[in-house]
Design an enzyme around this catalytic site. Structure first.
Site, PDB file in Angstrom:
ATOM      1  N   ASP A  13       0.810  -1.226   0.000  1.00 12.02           N
ATOM      2  CA  ASP A  13       0.000   0.000   0.000  1.00 12.02           C
ATOM      3  C   ASP A  13       0.841   1.273   0.000  1.00 12.02           C
ATOM      4  O   ASP A  13       0.413   2.310   0.508  1.00 12.02           O
ATOM      5  CB  ASP A  13      -0.966   0.030   1.210  1.00 12.02           C
ATOM      6  CG  ASP A  13      -1.926  -1.136   1.194  1.00 12.02           C
ATOM      7  OD1 ASP A  13      -2.327  -1.553   0.091  1.00 12.02           O
ATOM      8  OD2 ASP A  13      -2.274  -1.633   2.275  1.00 12.02           O
ATOM      9  N   LYS A  16       2.014   2.138  -5.019  1.00 12.28           N
ATOM     10  CA  LYS A  16       2.608   1.592  -6.247  1.00 12.28           C
ATOM     11  C   LYS A  16       1.736   1.889  -7.461  1.00 12.28           C
ATOM     12  O   LYS A  16       2.235   2.218  -8.531  1.00 12.28           O
ATOM     13  CB  LYS A  16       2.776   0.066  -6.115  1.00 12.28           C
ATOM     14  CG  LYS A  16       3.728  -0.348  -5.021  1.00 12.28           C
ATOM     15  CD  LYS A  16       3.752  -1.858  -4.838  1.00 12.28           C
ATOM     16  CE  LYS A  16       2.465  -2.461  -4.337  1.00 12.28           C
ATOM     17  NZ  LYS A  16       2.080  -2.097  -2.963  1.00 12.28           N
ATOM     18  N   GLY A  40      -4.541  -4.214  -3.774  1.00 14.90           N
ATOM     19  CA  GLY A  40      -5.501  -3.174  -4.141  1.00 14.90           C
ATOM     20  C   GLY A  40      -4.703  -1.948  -4.530  1.00 14.90           C
ATOM     21  O   GLY A  40      -4.040  -1.358  -3.683  1.00 14.90           O
ATOM     22  N   HIS A  41      -4.691  -1.630  -5.802  1.00 15.81           N
ATOM     23  CA  HIS A  41      -3.863  -0.533  -6.307  1.00 15.81           C
ATOM     24  C   HIS A  41      -4.770   0.590  -6.798  1.00 15.81           C
ATOM     25  O   HIS A  41      -5.620   0.375  -7.654  1.00 15.81           O
ATOM     26  CB  HIS A  41      -2.948  -1.022  -7.431  1.00 15.81           C
ATOM     27  CG  HIS A  41      -1.973  -2.072  -6.976  1.00 15.81           C
ATOM     28  ND1 HIS A  41      -1.084  -2.692  -7.806  1.00 15.81           N
ATOM     29  CD2 HIS A  41      -1.750  -2.602  -5.741  1.00 15.81           C
ATOM     30  CE1 HIS A  41      -0.359  -3.556  -7.114  1.00 15.81           C
ATOM     31  NE2 HIS A  41      -0.753  -3.523  -5.859  1.00 15.81           N
ATOM     32  N   GLN A 225       1.944  -6.037  -3.151  1.00 15.33           N
ATOM     33  CA  GLN A 225       2.462  -6.135  -1.774  1.00 15.33           C
ATOM     34  C   GLN A 225       3.787  -5.356  -1.655  1.00 15.33           C
ATOM     35  O   GLN A 225       3.967  -4.393  -2.370  1.00 15.33           O
ATOM     36  CB  GLN A 225       2.619  -7.598  -1.332  1.00 15.33           C
ATOM     37  CG  GLN A 225       1.287  -8.314  -1.148  1.00 15.33           C
ATOM     38  CD  GLN A 225       0.686  -8.854  -2.434  1.00 15.33           C
ATOM     39  OE1 GLN A 225       1.350  -9.515  -3.197  1.00 15.33           O
ATOM     40  NE2 GLN A 225      -0.568  -8.582  -2.673  1.00 15.33           N
TER      41      GLN A 225
HETATM   42  P1  GDP Z   1      -0.669   0.366  -3.569  1.00 18.39           P
HETATM   43  O1  GDP Z   1      -1.304  -0.882  -3.090  1.00 18.39           O
HETATM   44  O2  GDP Z   1       0.799   0.413  -3.286  1.00 18.39           O
HETATM   45  O3  GDP Z   1      -0.965   0.672  -5.013  1.00 18.39           O
HETATM   46  O4  GDP Z   1      -1.333   1.544  -2.704  1.00 18.39           O
HETATM   47  P2  GDP Z   1      -2.894   1.723  -2.338  1.00 18.39           P
HETATM   48  O5  GDP Z   1      -3.608   2.200  -3.538  1.00 18.39           O
HETATM   49  O6  GDP Z   1      -3.416   0.512  -1.651  1.00 18.39           O
HETATM   50  O7  GDP Z   1      -2.814   2.831  -1.203  1.00 18.39           O
HETATM   51  C1  GDP Z   1      -2.312   4.081  -1.440  1.00 18.39           C
HETATM   52  C2  GDP Z   1      -3.392   5.110  -1.118  1.00 18.39           C
HETATM   53  O8  GDP Z   1      -2.780   6.381  -1.009  1.00 18.39           O
HETATM   54  C3  GDP Z   1      -4.443   5.257  -2.212  1.00 18.39           C
HETATM   55  O9  GDP Z   1      -5.655   5.630  -1.617  1.00 18.39           O
HETATM   56  C4  GDP Z   1      -3.898   6.398  -3.070  1.00 18.39           C
HETATM   57  O10 GDP Z   1      -4.896   7.106  -3.773  1.00 18.39           O
HETATM   58  C5  GDP Z   1      -3.299   7.275  -1.994  1.00 18.39           C
HETATM   59  N1  GDP Z   1      -2.147   8.092  -2.413  1.00 18.39           N
HETATM   60  C6  GDP Z   1      -1.102   7.736  -3.206  1.00 18.39           C
HETATM   61  N2  GDP Z   1      -0.220   8.746  -3.272  1.00 18.39           N
HETATM   62  C7  GDP Z   1      -0.708   9.747  -2.486  1.00 18.39           C
HETATM   63  C8  GDP Z   1      -0.232  11.033  -2.115  1.00 18.39           C
HETATM   64  O11 GDP Z   1       0.836  11.493  -2.503  1.00 18.39           O
HETATM   65  N3  GDP Z   1      -1.014  11.762  -1.247  1.00 18.39           N
HETATM   66  C9  GDP Z   1      -2.206  11.305  -0.773  1.00 18.39           C
HETATM   67  N4  GDP Z   1      -2.905  12.077   0.052  1.00 18.39           N
HETATM   68  N5  GDP Z   1      -2.692  10.097  -1.125  1.00 18.39           N
HETATM   69  C10 GDP Z   1      -1.939   9.324  -1.952  1.00 18.39           C
HETATM   70  P1  IMO Z   2      -0.926  -4.136  -2.202  1.00 16.46           P
HETATM   71  O1  IMO Z   2      -0.484  -4.727  -3.512  1.00 16.46           O
HETATM   72  C1  IMO Z   2      -0.901  -4.484   2.168  1.00 16.46           C
HETATM   73  C2  IMO Z   2      -0.981  -8.549   3.818  1.00 16.46           C
HETATM   74  C3  IMO Z   2      -2.195  -8.989   4.584  1.00 16.46           C
HETATM   75  C4  IMO Z   2      -1.573  -9.941   5.580  1.00 16.46           C
HETATM   76  C5  IMO Z   2      -0.474 -10.612   4.763  1.00 16.46           C
HETATM   77  C6  IMO Z   2      -0.864 -11.960   4.198  1.00 16.46           C
HETATM   78  O2  IMO Z   2      -2.193  -3.394  -2.263  1.00 16.46           O
HETATM   79  O3  IMO Z   2       0.200  -3.366  -1.581  1.00 16.46           O
HETATM   80  P2  IMO Z   2      -2.450 -12.673   2.177  1.00 16.46           P
HETATM   81  O4  IMO Z   2      -3.901 -12.430   1.937  1.00 16.46           O
HETATM   82  O5  IMO Z   2      -1.557 -12.129   1.107  1.00 16.46           O
HETATM   83  O6  IMO Z   2      -2.146 -14.113   2.485  1.00 16.46           O
HETATM   84  O7  IMO Z   2      -2.136 -11.871   3.532  1.00 16.46           O
HETATM   85  O8  IMO Z   2      -0.184  -9.722   3.690  1.00 16.46           O
HETATM   86  N1  IMO Z   2      -1.229  -8.038   2.446  1.00 16.46           N
HETATM   87  C7  IMO Z   2      -1.154  -6.753   2.093  1.00 16.46           C
HETATM   88  N2  IMO Z   2      -0.935  -5.655   2.837  1.00 16.46           N
HETATM   89  N3  IMO Z   2      -1.049  -4.374   0.819  1.00 16.46           N
HETATM   90  C8  IMO Z   2      -1.239  -5.466   0.060  1.00 16.46           C
HETATM   91  O9  IMO Z   2      -1.252  -5.416  -1.288  1.00 16.46           O
HETATM   92  C9  IMO Z   2      -1.350  -6.721   0.695  1.00 16.46           C
HETATM   93  N4  IMO Z   2      -1.566  -7.985   0.261  1.00 16.46           N
HETATM   94  C10 IMO Z   2      -1.479  -8.778   1.337  1.00 16.46           C
HETATM   95  O10 IMO Z   2      -2.826  -7.897   5.203  1.00 16.46           O
HETATM   96  O11 IMO Z   2      -0.949  -9.195   6.605  1.00 16.46           O
HETATM   97 MG    MG Z   3      -2.858  -1.500  -1.844  1.00 15.99          MG
END
Ligand code: GDP
Ligand code: IMO
Ligand code: MG
Length: 430
Positions: A13, A16, A40-41, A225
């Protein structure tokens, strides 16, 4: 042969998706190499927000070709509904624009049921998985009893493979966990229908991308991840079951060594983790609420896939240096710098303490992190809202000092920082 790899440098999270979206403007192919719909991206473009679980984030740029590699595990229900929702948002996406490796493995309702049963059986030791069946699907793969997407191309043998799989799942559910068995016939019927809908997407991703690289096309690999959730290099056993680290891109896409150019590590300006496991720089109370947010904004720290509140803390340089080494990071992208605005002071975990000793690096990797307490360096904060900043010069001096200190302590050049979730809210650093 330009392969760029985007990898999470923390516990996932990191943002990416939005960095992949940015870099995809220059890519010809965008490819997911690990994980499944546990990811979840999020990508925000104007007033549209995409939350992608399996499809590479770069496909939002219509000039790209998307690929999903052999290292990914696929829940076909998620995949098909995601294709639909991306199309409904106006992005053209069909089998000409998305190829999925014949060697990727399937996730079935059996894997999801086993994930839930195993987590329940772990009790207080639960990992806090996303319950998407990820661990059991990879376990079947490693045990050489998994089902690969290529098997969907032959309906007869696919049906038989499902039958064998479900028999084994039901045995495990009943005998090991006293859980309810699944209705095998219903699952087989559902999966035969998925096979019909997916067959045109299934192909040879390794050859597709290798040929593309040979002819000078740019390929962007998108990790799911993060490094600290890597099966081998993360905080085992509180990890996922795949290889999010950069080397996983080569294995997970079927590419040879040496084609990679940039390895971009994405880190937040602070640290988060969802699920159980050690987290030395974790904070609680009012500062935690401040970093996490309350959930009123879409970017507040609540899981994109599960909605769970994320644990939060200060950025950790011991772990970032480790991520730099494990991935061979060539650069860093620091996201969510805007969130630190308004804090009196910001902290950086620069080392750990245990038994009266100070450690700059981990003596035995991150598995036994629980034994360490953080040593902080405190920097002045800044008041200014960064939302409109687009250049290095426009950032407040204290924010620049913070980034330069992260660069110095991590040993990896910082090339980008983001100041809001929207596509344009990026500051490139020369
Ligand atoms: P990922 O799994 O690495 O793709 O990241 P996620 O999408 O799960 O979580 C990142 C969250 O931060 C999302 O809600 C993005 O919209 C938000 N986000 C990313 N970059 C920024 C930033 O520079 N500022 C703020 N406020 N939100 C951001
Ligand atoms: P993105 O790609 C954050 C965590 C789960 C748990 C551990 C194992 O959005 O960054 P799993 O279901 O993979 O067997 O769970 O990994 N986890 C993540 N945490 N971002 C993710 O994906 C994750 N995918 C799995 O919360 O701790
Ligand atoms: Mg994510």
């Amino acid at each position: 042969m330009p392969l760029d790899i985007v990898v999470g440098a923390q516990w996932g999270d990191e943002g990416k998706g939005r960095i992949v979206d940015l870099l995809s403007a220059q890519a010809d192919y965008v490819a997911r190499y690990n994980g499944g719909d546990n990811a979840g991206h999020t990508v925000t473009v104007g007033d549209q927000t995409f939350r992608l679980h399996l499809i590479p984030s770069g496909v939002i740029h219509p000039h790209t070709i998307g690929a999903i590699g052999n290292g990914v595990v696929i829940n076909p229900a998620t995949l098909l509904s995601e294709i639909e929702s991306v199309r409904a948002a106006g992005v053209p996406l069909d089998a000409n624009r998305l190829k999925i490796s014949y060697a990727a493995h399937l996730i079935t309702p059996g894997h999801r049921a086993l994930d839930a049963a195993q987590e329940a059986a772990r009790g207080g030791e639960a990992i806090g998985t996303t319950l998407r069946g990820i661990g059991p699907a990879y376990a079947d793969k490693v045990a050489r009893s998994g089902i690969r997407l290529g098997q969907m191309l032959d309906v007869g043998t696919f049906g038989e493979a499902l039958q064998v799989h479900l028999l084994s799942v039901n045995q495990r559910l009943q005998e090991l966990y006293t859980a309810e068995p699944l209705n095998a016939q219903a699952v087989i019927k559902e999966y035969l229908e998925y096979a019909r809908q997916m067959k045109n997407y299934i192909g040879d991703v390794s050859t597709l991308l290798s040929e593309a690289l040979k002819s000078g096309k740019r390929v962007l690999a998108e990790g799911a991840q993060g490094t600290l959730l890597d099966l081998d290099h993360g905080t085992y056993p509180f990890v996922t079951s795949s290889y999010p680290s950069a080397a996983g891109a080569l294995i997970g896409l079927g590419l040879g060594l040496g084609c990679e150019q940039r390895v971009v590590g994405v880190t937040k300006a602070f640290q988060t983790r969802v699920g159980a496991g050690p987290f030395p720089s974790e904070v609680f109370g009012s500062i935690a609420e401040r970093l996490r947010g309350t959930g009123e904004h879409p970017w507040d720290e609540f899981g994109t896939t599960t909605g769970r509140p994320r644990r939060v803390g200060w950025i950790d340089m011991v772990l970032l240096r480790y991520a730099g080494r494990i991935n061979g990071l060539t650069e860093l992208a620091i996201t969510k710098l805007d969130i630190l605005s308004g804090l009196e002071e910001v902290k950086i975990c620069v080392a750990y303490k245990a038994d009266g000793q100070t450690y700059q690096n981990l003596p035995l990797g991150p598995s036994d992190l629980g034994a360490f307490s953080p040593v902080y360096e405190t920097l002045p904060g800044w008041r200014e809202d960064l939302w409109e900043c687009r250049t290095w010069e426009s950032l407040p001096p204290a924010a620049r000092s913070y980034i330069l200190r992260v660069e110095e302590l991590s040993g990896v050049p910082v090339r980008l920082t983001s100041v809001g979730p929207e596509r344009e809210q990026i500051v490139e650093i020369a």
